[in-house]
Design a protein around this motif. Structure first.
Motif, PDB file in Angstrom:
ATOM      1  N   SER A  48       0.813  -1.228   0.000  1.00 54.75           N
ATOM      2  CA  SER A  48       0.000   0.000   0.000  1.00 54.75           C
ATOM      3  C   SER A  48       0.834   1.259   0.000  1.00 54.75           C
ATOM      4  N   VAL A  49       2.153   1.132  -0.070  1.00 56.88           N
ATOM      5  CA  VAL A  49       3.010   2.305   0.151  1.00 56.88           C
ATOM      6  C   VAL A  49       2.707   3.404  -0.865  1.00 56.88           C
ATOM      7  N   ARG A  50       2.466   3.004  -2.115  1.00 54.99           N
ATOM      8  CA  ARG A  50       2.050   3.980  -3.126  1.00 54.99           C
ATOM      9  C   ARG A  50       0.747   3.524  -3.763  1.00 54.99           C
ATOM     10  N   GLY A 207      12.702  -5.361   9.201  1.00 51.63           N
ATOM     11  CA  GLY A 207      11.690  -4.664   9.978  1.00 51.63           C
ATOM     12  C   GLY A 207      11.452  -3.317   9.322  1.00 51.63           C
ATOM     13  N   GLN A 208      10.401  -2.627   9.720  1.00 51.99           N
ATOM     14  CA  GLN A 208      10.119  -1.313   9.123  1.00 51.99           C
ATOM     15  C   GLN A 208      11.160  -0.297   9.565  1.00 51.99           C
ATOM     16  N   ILE A 209      11.567  -0.359  10.839  1.00 49.19           N
ATOM     17  CA  ILE A 209      12.594   0.552  11.364  1.00 49.19           C
ATOM     18  C   ILE A 209      13.488  -0.327  12.246  1.00 49.19           C
ATOM     19  N   VAL A 210      14.336  -1.118  11.634  1.00 50.32           N
ATOM     20  CA  VAL A 210      15.093  -2.128  12.399  1.00 50.32           C
ATOM     21  C   VAL A 210      15.948  -1.511  13.495  1.00 50.32           C
ATOM     22  N   SER A 247      14.650  -2.125   6.859  1.00 53.74           N
ATOM     23  CA  SER A 247      15.292  -0.870   6.603  1.00 53.74           C
ATOM     24  C   SER A 247      15.496  -0.123   7.913  1.00 53.74           C
ATOM     25  N   PRO A 248      16.594   0.599   7.983  1.00 49.61           N
ATOM     26  CA  PRO A 248      16.877   1.366   9.196  1.00 49.61           C
ATOM     27  C   PRO A 248      16.332   2.784   9.058  1.00 49.61           C
ATOM     28  N   HIS A 249      16.533   3.577  10.071  1.00 51.54           N
ATOM     29  CA  HIS A 249      16.159   5.000  10.041  1.00 51.54           C
ATOM     30  C   HIS A 249      17.420   5.791  10.404  1.00 51.54           C
ATOM     31  N   PRO A 250      17.668   6.923   9.738  1.00 53.16           N
ATOM     32  CA  PRO A 250      18.878   7.689  10.091  1.00 53.16           C
ATOM     33  C   PRO A 250      18.973   7.960  11.596  1.00 53.16           C
ATOM     34  N   LEU A 273      20.198   3.704   3.644  1.00 52.52           N
ATOM     35  CA  LEU A 273      19.920   4.768   4.607  1.00 52.52           C
ATOM     36  C   LEU A 273      18.912   5.760   3.994  1.00 52.52           C
ATOM     37  N   PRO A 274      17.607   5.557   4.292  1.00 55.97           N
ATOM     38  CA  PRO A 274      16.598   6.415   3.645  1.00 55.97           C
ATOM     39  C   PRO A 274      16.787   7.898   3.986  1.00 55.97           C
ATOM     40  N   MET A 275      16.921   8.730   2.956  1.00 53.58           N
ATOM     41  CA  MET A 275      17.164  10.156   3.153  1.00 53.58           C
ATOM     42  C   MET A 275      15.861  10.948   2.961  1.00 53.58           C
ATOM     43  N   GLN A 276      15.090  10.578   1.975  1.00 52.80           N
ATOM     44  CA  GLN A 276      13.784  11.173   1.604  1.00 52.80           C
ATOM     45  C   GLN A 276      13.910  12.551   0.970  1.00 52.80           C
ATOM     46  N   SER A 277      14.672  13.459   1.593  1.00 58.78           N
ATOM     47  CA  SER A 277      14.843  14.791   1.009  1.00 58.78           C
ATOM     48  C   SER A 277      16.140  15.398   1.544  1.00 58.78           C
ATOM     49  N   ASN A 287       8.047  15.304   8.840  1.00 58.75           N
ATOM     50  CA  ASN A 287       8.203  14.795  10.202  1.00 58.75           C
ATOM     51  C   ASN A 287       9.353  13.788  10.289  1.00 58.75           C
ATOM     52  N   ARG A 288      10.422  14.082   9.546  1.00 57.44           N
ATOM     53  CA  ARG A 288      11.636  13.254   9.642  1.00 57.44           C
ATOM     54  C   ARG A 288      12.558  13.925  10.658  1.00 57.44           C
ATOM     55  N   PRO A 289      12.926  13.223  11.737  1.00 61.50           N
ATOM     56  CA  PRO A 289      13.628  13.890  12.846  1.00 61.50           C
ATOM     57  C   PRO A 289      15.143  14.004  12.658  1.00 61.50           C
ATOM     58  N   THR A 313      19.818   4.562  -0.876  1.00 62.05           N
ATOM     59  CA  THR A 313      18.869   5.420  -0.158  1.00 62.05           C
ATOM     60  C   THR A 313      17.477   5.375  -0.789  1.00 62.05           C
ATOM     61  N   ASP A 314      16.511   5.967  -0.087  1.00 66.77           N
ATOM     62  CA  ASP A 314      15.167   6.232  -0.627  1.00 66.77           C
ATOM     63  C   ASP A 314      14.987   7.743  -0.703  1.00 66.77           C
ATOM     64  N   ILE A 315      14.437   8.198  -1.822  1.00 68.21           N
ATOM     65  CA  ILE A 315      14.139   9.636  -1.969  1.00 68.21           C
ATOM     66  C   ILE A 315      12.692   9.760  -2.429  1.00 68.21           C
ATOM     67  N   ILE A 344      13.993   5.918  -6.039  1.00 66.05           N
ATOM     68  CA  ILE A 344      13.465   7.282  -6.135  1.00 66.05           C
ATOM     69  C   ILE A 344      11.966   7.177  -6.410  1.00 66.05           C
ATOM     70  N   PHE A 345      11.183   7.769  -5.520  1.00 62.15           N
ATOM     71  CA  PHE A 345       9.728   7.627  -5.617  1.00 62.15           C
ATOM     72  C   PHE A 345       9.094   8.983  -5.868  1.00 62.15           C
ATOM     73  N   LYS A 346       8.092   8.982  -6.752  1.00 64.25           N
ATOM     74  CA  LYS A 346       7.280  10.195  -6.884  1.00 64.25           C
ATOM     75  C   LYS A 346       6.272  10.150  -5.739  1.00 64.25           C
ATOM     76  N   TYR A 347       6.125  11.263  -5.027  1.00 62.31           N
ATOM     77  CA  TYR A 347       5.212  11.287  -3.889  1.00 62.31           C
ATOM     78  C   TYR A 347       3.818  10.834  -4.329  1.00 62.31           C
ATOM     79  N   SER A 348       3.248   9.934  -3.536  1.00 66.66           N
ATOM     80  CA  SER A 348       1.917   9.406  -3.829  1.00 66.66           C
ATOM     81  C   SER A 348       1.003   9.736  -2.650  1.00 66.66           C
ATOM     82  N   VAL A 349      -0.133  10.349  -2.933  1.00 67.84           N
ATOM     83  CA  VAL A 349      -1.045  10.760  -1.855  1.00 67.84           C
ATOM     84  C   VAL A 349      -1.646   9.501  -1.217  1.00 67.84           C
TER      85      VAL A 349
HETATM   86  N1  SAM Z   1      12.731   2.732   7.077  1.00 62.83           N
HETATM   87  C1  SAM Z   1      12.211   3.603   6.079  1.00 62.83           C
HETATM   88  C2  SAM Z   1      12.325   5.025   6.569  1.00 62.83           C
HETATM   89  O1  SAM Z   1      13.367   5.433   7.060  1.00 62.83           O
HETATM   90  O2  SAM Z   1      11.376   5.762   6.455  1.00 62.83           O
HETATM   91  C3  SAM Z   1      10.788   3.225   5.720  1.00 62.83           C
HETATM   92  C4  SAM Z   1      10.571   2.252   4.613  1.00 62.83           C
HETATM   93  S1  SAM Z   1       9.135   2.686   3.618  1.00 62.83           S
HETATM   94  C5  SAM Z   1       8.028   1.492   3.858  1.00 62.83           C
HETATM   95  C6  SAM Z   1       9.812   2.532   2.026  1.00 62.83           C
HETATM   96  C7  SAM Z   1       9.940   3.813   1.275  1.00 62.83           C
HETATM   97  O3  SAM Z   1       8.767   4.083   0.557  1.00 62.83           O
HETATM   98  C8  SAM Z   1      10.167   5.038   2.097  1.00 62.83           C
HETATM   99  O4  SAM Z   1      11.493   5.156   2.530  1.00 62.83           O
HETATM  100  C9  SAM Z   1       9.747   6.144   1.168  1.00 62.83           C
HETATM  101  O5  SAM Z   1      10.828   6.643   0.406  1.00 62.83           O
HETATM  102  C10 SAM Z   1       8.735   5.465   0.253  1.00 62.83           C
HETATM  103  N2  SAM Z   1       7.374   5.975   0.512  1.00 62.83           N
HETATM  104  C11 SAM Z   1       6.631   5.826   1.622  1.00 62.83           C
HETATM  105  N3  SAM Z   1       5.456   6.488   1.501  1.00 62.83           N
HETATM  106  C12 SAM Z   1       5.460   7.065   0.280  1.00 62.83           C
HETATM  107  C13 SAM Z   1       4.530   7.891  -0.435  1.00 62.83           C
HETATM  108  N4  SAM Z   1       3.366   8.260   0.109  1.00 62.83           N
HETATM  109  N5  SAM Z   1       4.859   8.281  -1.682  1.00 62.83           N
HETATM  110  C14 SAM Z   1       6.041   7.927  -2.235  1.00 62.83           C
HETATM  111  N6  SAM Z   1       6.950   7.155  -1.599  1.00 62.83           N
HETATM  112  C15 SAM Z   1       6.673   6.738  -0.368  1.00 62.83           C
END
Ligand code: SAM
Length: 453
Positions: A48-50, A207-210, A247-250, A273-277, A287-289, A313-315, A344-349
């Motif tokens: 369901s992530v996207r 795990g989601q946040i090992v 996946s870990p969290h920074p 190492l998920p960076m996101q932005s 809300n990334r701390p 990474t994840d962006i 690299i993911f396009k933001y999905s609502v």
């Molecule tokens: N451990 C990771 C973290 O540090 O956040 C979480 C893993 S998450 C299930 C997998 C990845 O999906 C995320 O890192 C993020 O880049 C991407 N993701 C999650 N929600 C998203 C959304 N609404 N739109 C696009 N990408 C998304």
């Protein structure tokens, strides 16, 4: 009438859940098959992530439901994240689905299928669909069975935790996976030991946040977090030669974990190492701390301990309100980190998340352009990183025949896939490989077998 095909969408956690369901079903006398056209029961384990992932699974389920017209005995189930997210509402669109089973109920699948089969054998109409998406205490402890296969299995995923408490503004996982719950350390170690006895050489802890593993159940000892304590225990298991995690969290990369890369010989020098932005404004809105500076510091600390470390990474591009300037900051940090790989993911609502309510959603064409731009940066970087490996000797773990069946495949400690010729007796061995050729993601070479039995 007991042939089961499981199709999995999404992440390694989903793959691991599917494997555990398959192992439980096999123990109950079901046959797990590889051919979706020749099965009696088809289970879709969903993501369901996207939104695109949900639409894909819904489309597939709609197509499969037509099979019931010719074969009313055919059983169709939807498991996992989308089942949890949408629940019984799936039936409004797909009334023929027999089972909708959430993420805390995977272990109930065999029982539900037994009931459906018993009703059918008794000549009763199959009746209403079964929907079970409740919470269940201790469900994290049920993902522990592994499928045994005639071929030797060299690598394995081990689930150490379920759920997530991070509340990232974009993410649906806390809703689909529930609160963060860890398995007992001794159970995980026993599972890894049993895998080693079966010939597994590499484990990936999942795990989601090992990095938050066990934080409510175990204390820090001498500044060492429960997650690093677990890594130490797995390091001491004879037969396990390599440890990975995702996946870990920074936020979890404190000194103890960074130092673990210098002292735990089995911990592979590869970190996702998920960076996101790379924009602090966007990180705050997500809300990334952590800040971009803190992220860069972690990368620097890891490289100081392991100069040869591989990073991925994840962006997310196009988070609501992301300006060209925010995106440029992401590109700058992305290039500075010198990643080997990135998702690299396009933001999905995602309905129900904080970000879904934010104004200033970014138009699709802008997301697409930013996505392409980062993919191009990644391609150039990966190519350069890979080219540097030409002529070097890398340790590979021989996993088995490649897809063609003509060569063998394995991965380096840095998680690069390698293709080479080998004798079948080398499956499960760590062998040096001289890298002769490379594409962006795959290395090709020859094993250096002098002195290798
Ligand atoms: N451990 C990771 C973290 O540090 O956040 C979480 C893993 S998450 C299930 C997998 C990845 O999906 C995320 O890192 C993020 O880049 C991407 N993701 C999650 N929600 C998203 C959304 N609404 N739109 C696009 N990408 C998304």
């Amino acid at each position: 009438m007991n042939r089961v095909y499981i199709k999995t969408y999404g992440c390694q956690m989903n793959e691991r859940d599917s494997e555990a369901v398959a192992a439980m079903l096999r123990a109950r006398g079901y046959r797990i098959v590889n051919d979706e056209d020749n099965c009696d029961i088809l289970l879709l384990n969903t993501c369901s992530v996207r939104d695109a992932a949900e639409q894909k699974a819904l489309g597939k389920a709609g197509y499969l439901a037509q099979r019931k017209k010719h074969n009313p005995q055919f059983v169709l189930g939807i498991l996992g994240c989308m089942a949890q997210n949408r629940g019984a509402a799936i039936l409004e669109q797909l009334p023929d689905v027999d089972l909708i089973i959430g993420t805390q109920k995977f272990h109930q699948v065999p029982g539900y299928l037994d009931n459906l089969r018993a009703a059918r054998d008794a000549g009763l109409p199959i009746g209403q669909s079964i929907v079970d998406v409740g919470e269940e205490e201790g469900s994290q402890n049920t993902i522990r069975d592994h499928l045994e296969s005639p071929e030797r299995q060299v690598t394995a995923f081990v689930s150490i935790q379920q759920g997530c408490n991070m509340d990232c503004a974009f993410c649906i996982v806390p809703k689909t996976r529930g609160d963060e719950r860890s398995r007992p350390m001794d159970d995980i170690v026993a599972e890894c030991r049993a895998l080693a006895e079966r010939g597994v050489r590499e484990v990936t802890l999942l795990g989601q946040i090992v990095t938050s593993y066990g934080r409510r159940d175990y204390t820090h000892t001498n500044g060492i977090s429960p997650f690093v304590q677990l890594l130490e225990k797995v390091q001491s298991i004879e037969g396990i030669e390599r440890i990975r995690f995702t996946s870990p969290h920074p936020r979890g990369f404190k000194q103890d974990l960074v130092e673990a890369y210098g002292r735990l010989s089995k911990l592979c020098e590869y970190v996702h190492l998920p960076m996101q932005s790379g924009s602090d404004r966007i990180l705050r809105a997500m809300n990334r701390p952590y800040s971009s500076q803190r992220y860069a510091e972690i990368v620097g600390a890891l490289r100081a301990v392991r100069p040869d470390i591989y990073l991925s990474t994840d962006i997310i591009v196009g988070f609501p309100g992301e300006t060209d300037e925010d995106f440029e900051r992401t590109c700058r940090l992305f290039e500075a980190c010198d990643f080997d790989m990135a998702y690299i993911f396009k933001y999905s609502v995602r309905t129900g998340t904080v970000a879904a309510e934010l104004a200033d959603q970014v138009p699709d064409e802008v997301k697409e352009a930013r996505n392409q731009h980062l993919l191009e940066l990644l391609r150039r970087n990966s190519e350069r990183r890979t080219a540097a490996l030409l002529g070097t000797v890398e340790e590979v773990l021989v996993e088995g025949p490649d897809k063609t069946g003509r060569h063998f495949t394995g991965r380096t400690r840095g998680n690069r896939v390698a293709i080479f010729d080998a004798h079948p007796r080398l499956v499960g061995e760590l062998v040096p490989l001289r890298v002769e050729r490379a594409s962006v993601s795959t290395l090709y070479g020859e094993l250096v077998l002098n002195g290798v039995a």
